[in-house]
Design an enzyme around this catalytic site. Sequence first.
Site, PDB file in Angstrom:
ATOM      1  N   CYS A 140     -43.641  43.261   0.920  1.00 29.72           N
ATOM      2  CA  CYS A 140     -42.570  41.817   0.574  1.00 29.72           C
ATOM      3  C   CYS A 140     -42.711  42.054  -1.199  1.00 29.72           C
ATOM      4  CB  CYS A 140     -42.795  40.597   0.749  1.00 29.72           C
ATOM      5  SG  CYS A 140     -41.314  38.868   0.410  1.00 29.72           S
ATOM      6  N   CYS A 143     -41.554  38.287  -2.982  1.00 32.54           N
ATOM      7  CA  CYS A 143     -42.932  36.976  -2.443  1.00 32.54           C
ATOM      8  C   CYS A 143     -44.036  37.697  -3.430  1.00 32.54           C
ATOM      9  CB  CYS A 143     -43.283  37.636  -0.656  1.00 32.54           C
ATOM     10  SG  CYS A 143     -42.697  37.452   0.558  1.00 32.54           S
ATOM     11  N   ASP A 144     -44.154  38.936  -3.836  1.00 34.14           N
ATOM     12  CA  ASP A 144     -45.246  39.455  -4.006  1.00 34.14           C
ATOM     13  C   ASP A 144     -45.533  40.129  -6.271  1.00 34.14           C
ATOM     14  OD1 ASP A 144     -47.075  38.449  -2.953  1.00 34.14           O
ATOM     15  OD2 ASP A 144     -47.020  40.187  -1.256  1.00 34.14           O
TER      16      ASP A 144
END
Length: 317
Positions: A140, A143-144
Amino acid sequence: MNNSLETEHVQCLIIGSGPAGYTAAIYAARADLKPVLYTGMEAGGQLTQTTDVDNFPGYPNGVMGPEMMEDFRKQAERFGTDIRFGYVSSVDFSSTPHRVVVDEIKTITADTVIISTGATAKWLGLPSEQKYNGFGVSACAVCDGFFFKGQDIAIVGAGDTAAEEATYLAKLCKKVYMLVRRDEFRASKAMVHRVLNTPNIEVIYNSEATEVLGNGKNVTGIKVLNNQTGAEQELAVEGFFVAIGHQPNTAIFKDWLDMDETGYLKTIPGSTKTNVEGVFACGDVQDHYYRQAVTAAGSGCMAALDAERYLAAKEAV
Ligand code: NDP
């Protein structure tokens, strides 16, 4: 369908324990629907596989994924949700109340069912990918990606998701290597155009990642095979993003609910209603586009409100 003698009736059954399921539980419990929630085999869902979560509102200093899901669970329990570890093995939505079998032995009848079984990211299947998952390997970018600011990373995949994530990462990272296994993309022309016009993305066609390299703690590089020439090279990268698609967890619903060609549940736009009355879907199981914890939680709230209003309308008749 199992016809076990052990049958229980509930007003609201929630299947799945990610942000969508737990949020649905919080709202349903507060509306006095006395929800019963089955967690599935991976209690807490995809977020239990991640490390830091920095983009969920309300955690100004960030939070670890498993800890956040523990907070969700406690909040759902605080209002009386009956949370059970168990796996829904089959359903029968042919009549009301709906019938659901848990762990292949226990039958539950439910006035409303909220499906929040999520989707599972596809992985390449390399042991080293597993080993460094959460320590440089991610599925992701939104997200990261932030953790790799100013660094070099690689991403594998050639669909719209990979193209979108590569351009997203290119804004944060110094260099993005994009590994495409064929000599062309699957992504739409417009997305490919964006990738090819981003100066710090280098597309490597006919390439496969064969190993994620690391120092025991973090990713330090990847081994890449050219599947045309057989040549191998190593790329020094700090992050490795896998964007080769997701599989929604919907196999048990295929005889009953409308799905798209990949298996994502279809809901009536602007609601969480499926094609079966009293059955609602929320979170990633019906959303291949946003796939964020916060959007899943939002749709979990919608599902509980839809279930509550459905029951109220039935009672009023
Ligand atoms: P897709 O299934 O469309 O693409 C998966 C990609 O991963 C393909 O290019 C495939 O390669 C590649 N792949 C699969 N397995 C491997 C492997 N083992 N090794 C290397 N590469 C692999 O998934 P997406 O998540 O990209 O998209 C899902 C759906 O969501 C699509 O319909 C897409 O259009 C849509 N979407 C739309 C967006 C938008 O409109 N902005 C944004 C994101 C998604 P190959 O091509 O060789 O099969």
